[in-house]
Scaffold this motif. Sequence first.
Motif, PDB file in Angstrom:
ATOM      1  N   ALA A  59       1.007  -1.064  -0.558  1.00  0.00           N
ATOM      2  CA  ALA A  59       0.027   0.044   0.036  1.00  0.00           C
ATOM      3  C   ALA A  59       0.976   1.202  -0.316  1.00  0.00           C
ATOM      4  CB  ALA A  59      -0.749   0.090   1.584  1.00  0.00           C
ATOM      5  N   LEU A  60       2.431   0.957   0.806  1.00  0.00           N
ATOM      6  CA  LEU A  60       2.974   2.280   0.781  1.00  0.00           C
ATOM      7  C   LEU A  60       3.534   2.186  -0.353  1.00  0.00           C
ATOM      8  CD1 LEU A  60       4.207   4.934   2.613  1.00  0.00           C
ATOM      9  CD2 LEU A  60       6.367   2.922   3.466  1.00  0.00           C
ATOM     10  N   LEU A  61       4.398   1.441  -0.656  1.00  0.00           N
ATOM     11  CA  LEU A  61       5.138   1.341  -2.389  1.00  0.00           C
ATOM     12  C   LEU A  61       4.206   1.719  -3.177  1.00  0.00           C
ATOM     13  CD1 LEU A  61       7.368   0.477  -3.159  1.00  0.00           C
ATOM     14  CD2 LEU A  61       6.631  -1.594  -3.580  1.00  0.00           C
ATOM     15  N   GLU A  62       2.482   1.363  -3.346  1.00  0.00           N
ATOM     16  CA  GLU A  62       2.138   2.220  -4.335  1.00  0.00           C
ATOM     17  C   GLU A  62       1.837   3.761  -4.111  1.00  0.00           C
ATOM     18  OE1 GLU A  62      -3.039   1.201  -6.173  1.00  0.00           O
ATOM     19  OE2 GLU A  62      -2.078   0.534  -3.920  1.00  0.00           O
ATOM     20  N   LEU A  63       1.403   4.157  -3.193  1.00  0.00           N
ATOM     21  CA  LEU A  63       1.130   5.550  -3.350  1.00  0.00           C
ATOM     22  C   LEU A  63       2.598   6.201  -3.247  1.00  0.00           C
ATOM     23  CD1 LEU A  63      -0.511   8.151  -1.805  1.00  0.00           C
ATOM     24  CD2 LEU A  63       0.472   7.599  -0.015  1.00  0.00           C
ATOM     25  N   LEU A  64       3.667   5.952  -2.949  1.00  0.00           N
ATOM     26  CA  LEU A  64       5.000   6.647  -3.479  1.00  0.00           C
ATOM     27  C   LEU A  64       5.549   6.468  -4.759  1.00  0.00           C
ATOM     28  CD1 LEU A  64       7.015   4.855  -0.217  1.00  0.00           C
ATOM     29  CD2 LEU A  64       6.311   7.277  -0.762  1.00  0.00           C
ATOM     30  N   LEU A 321      13.142   5.565  -4.135  1.00  0.00           N
ATOM     31  CA  LEU A 321      12.611   4.654  -4.290  1.00  0.00           C
ATOM     32  C   LEU A 321      13.403   4.015  -5.301  1.00  0.00           C
ATOM     33  CD1 LEU A 321       9.083   6.121  -6.486  1.00  0.00           C
ATOM     34  CD2 LEU A 321       9.986   4.266  -4.317  1.00  0.00           C
ATOM     35  N   VAL A 322      14.893   4.343  -5.380  1.00  0.00           N
ATOM     36  CA  VAL A 322      15.464   2.799  -6.284  1.00  0.00           C
ATOM     37  C   VAL A 322      16.557   2.490  -4.889  1.00  0.00           C
ATOM     38  CG1 VAL A 322      17.803   2.894  -7.433  1.00  0.00           C
ATOM     39  CG2 VAL A 322      15.486   4.189  -8.275  1.00  0.00           C
ATOM     40  N   LEU A 323      17.007   3.322  -3.967  1.00  0.00           N
ATOM     41  CA  LEU A 323      17.153   2.851  -2.507  1.00  0.00           C
ATOM     42  C   LEU A 323      16.670   2.404  -1.556  1.00  0.00           C
ATOM     43  CD1 LEU A 323      19.501   2.966  -0.472  1.00  0.00           C
ATOM     44  CD2 LEU A 323      17.904   5.094   0.104  1.00  0.00           C
ATOM     45  N   LEU A 324      14.931   1.766  -1.597  1.00  0.00           N
ATOM     46  CA  LEU A 324      14.406   0.746  -1.443  1.00  0.00           C
ATOM     47  C   LEU A 324      14.049  -0.410  -2.614  1.00  0.00           C
ATOM     48  CD1 LEU A 324      11.073   3.231  -0.358  1.00  0.00           C
ATOM     49  CD2 LEU A 324      12.620   1.970   1.189  1.00  0.00           C
ATOM     50  N   LEU A 325      14.219  -0.255  -3.754  1.00  0.00           N
ATOM     51  CA  LEU A 325      14.192  -1.695  -5.174  1.00  0.00           C
ATOM     52  C   LEU A 325      15.569  -2.293  -3.839  1.00  0.00           C
ATOM     53  CD1 LEU A 325      13.500  -2.660  -7.726  1.00  0.00           C
ATOM     54  CD2 LEU A 325      14.938  -1.191  -8.384  1.00  0.00           C
ATOM     55  N   GLY A 326      16.782  -1.594  -4.038  1.00  0.00           N
ATOM     56  CA  GLY A 326      17.914  -1.794  -3.779  1.00  0.00           C
ATOM     57  C   GLY A 326      17.677  -2.691  -2.157  1.00  0.00           C
ATOM     58  N   GLY A 378      11.333   0.811 -14.828  1.00  0.00           N
ATOM     59  CA  GLY A 378      11.837   1.090 -13.222  1.00  0.00           C
ATOM     60  C   GLY A 378      10.459   1.463 -12.732  1.00  0.00           C
ATOM     61  N   ILE A 379      10.456   2.535 -12.193  1.00  0.00           N
ATOM     62  CA  ILE A 379       9.481   2.915 -11.187  1.00  0.00           C
ATOM     63  C   ILE A 379       8.101   2.713 -11.192  1.00  0.00           C
ATOM     64  CG2 ILE A 379       8.268   4.414  -9.232  1.00  0.00           C
ATOM     65  CD1 ILE A 379      11.808   3.580  -9.309  1.00  0.00           C
ATOM     66  N   GLY A 380       7.572   2.752 -12.737  1.00  0.00           N
ATOM     67  CA  GLY A 380       5.938   2.482 -13.031  1.00  0.00           C
ATOM     68  C   GLY A 380       5.738   1.225 -12.966  1.00  0.00           C
ATOM     69  N   SER A 381       6.467   0.604 -13.440  1.00  0.00           N
ATOM     70  CA  SER A 381       6.126  -1.114 -12.972  1.00  0.00           C
ATOM     71  C   SER A 381       6.586  -1.819 -11.526  1.00  0.00           C
ATOM     72  CB  SER A 381       7.668  -1.857 -13.656  1.00  0.00           C
ATOM     73  OG  SER A 381       7.876  -1.451 -14.904  1.00  0.00           O
ATOM     74  N   ILE A 382       6.816  -1.226 -10.723  1.00  0.00           N
ATOM     75  CA  ILE A 382       6.889  -0.952  -9.489  1.00  0.00           C
ATOM     76  C   ILE A 382       6.162  -0.793  -8.736  1.00  0.00           C
ATOM     77  CG2 ILE A 382       7.255  -0.276  -7.197  1.00  0.00           C
ATOM     78  CD1 ILE A 382      10.124  -0.142  -8.070  1.00  0.00           C
TER      79      ILE A 382
END
Length: 444
Positions: A59-64, A321-326, A378-382
């Motif tokens: 839910a948080l990831l979707e919002l960010l 978001l890239v930091l969280l991806l790692g 990238g971010i759109g896919s997440i």
Amino acid sequence: MTNALWFVLVGVLMLTRGLSATAIKRLPFTSAIIYLAVGIILGPMVLGIFYFDPIEQSALLELLTEIAVLISLFSAGVKMPVPVKWSTWRAPVRLAWVSMTITVGLIAACCYLFLGMPLGAGILLGAVLAPTDPVLATDVQTRHPGDNDRLRFTLTCEAGMNDGTAFPFVMLGLGLLGLHELGENGWRWLAVDVAWATLGGIAIGVIGGIVIAHAGWKLRGMEQKHDVLDDLVGLGLIAVVYGVAVHFSAWGFLSVFFAGVALRQAELKLAGSAGVKREQLEGEDAGTASAGEGQPQPPHIVSVEALVFKEHLERLSELMLVLLLGGMMVRQYWSWMTVGLALFIFLVARPLSVFVGLIGTNTSMRIRCISAWFGVRGIGSIYYLSYAIQHGLPTELARELIQITLVVITLSILVHGTSVKPLLNRLWKRPGKAGKQVQRGAAN
């Protein structure tokens, strides 16, 4: 990690990025690779200091990711050249619709035939991974509103549109998995998710951009500076058109992109009708306009003035978001299946879809080749994956799609991030020739 340590980490990254901006520009890779490396080192793959679970935190990831994509889409729309001409937009429209549809089909077929996934899961994964990303692809996108480079325009416009055109396939995949109503023989999906949501989203964005342009021009006229108020107008327009689009079951991403396009087009048309010369408008676009005492001042264009703030938000969202991806990556995600599918997308699906999608256009072979390679994920896919998880995607299937998606995005950041600068310097270093291509494209 404690909140205090998060503040320190993000602060150090921001300071490093800000103080070493000139040095980073000279490096043969993008700043996203630095953020990714820090996330992987601190995450479960190396030190294990933090782990961000994409299912528990969906839910948080979707919002960010939603916020990051919206800001990036609006910025992309503002940078579109004026006026809108079909001869100029033909290639990116074909990429955003035809090429992306082909990519979804190829990924879905690969998942269904070779990985044993259900057809709905394959289509959903195709929709997640097919769109190019407007947040991470800044090095190959339009740099400012006066930038007429044909290659950068094509990639920027494609990324601006295909983040909305992917949504019908997301809903189709969810529908085939029993998580969304498709209607008998798919009639509801075609009528609502494809036709209405797409056309309605575009219409809401265009109307919103035009209304705000006229309202701003009438209420504020030719006044020169509004600073923070311009940022509020831009952010307010994003929020309103997105909220209205979602409320009426239209694709909000398309609305925000076309709101940016319409705002800028309408503002410059109003400026032209007020007797402002085209050269003045282009000078302001490129940041080169200079008006001394007694000289006519260029008009105050809200869309351009607010763009700097949006780009700062883009950089901040990219860092976070890239930091969280790692921090989401674990060793178990890396397998022949996930890496093999990533290579299939980069080396087969994207190039094939681009070349097929651009058949019949006058796009140069150089632009076709570069576009075929730089399909950054990238971010759109997440966001799409988080959206699917929030709409009831089974946990086991969600874990499988997360593994593939995160590996594809990570490899995309690495291979595209290390090749973008060298390849562009080698293949796109002659501005004279690039300028001629722009002129030829405008004449087609």
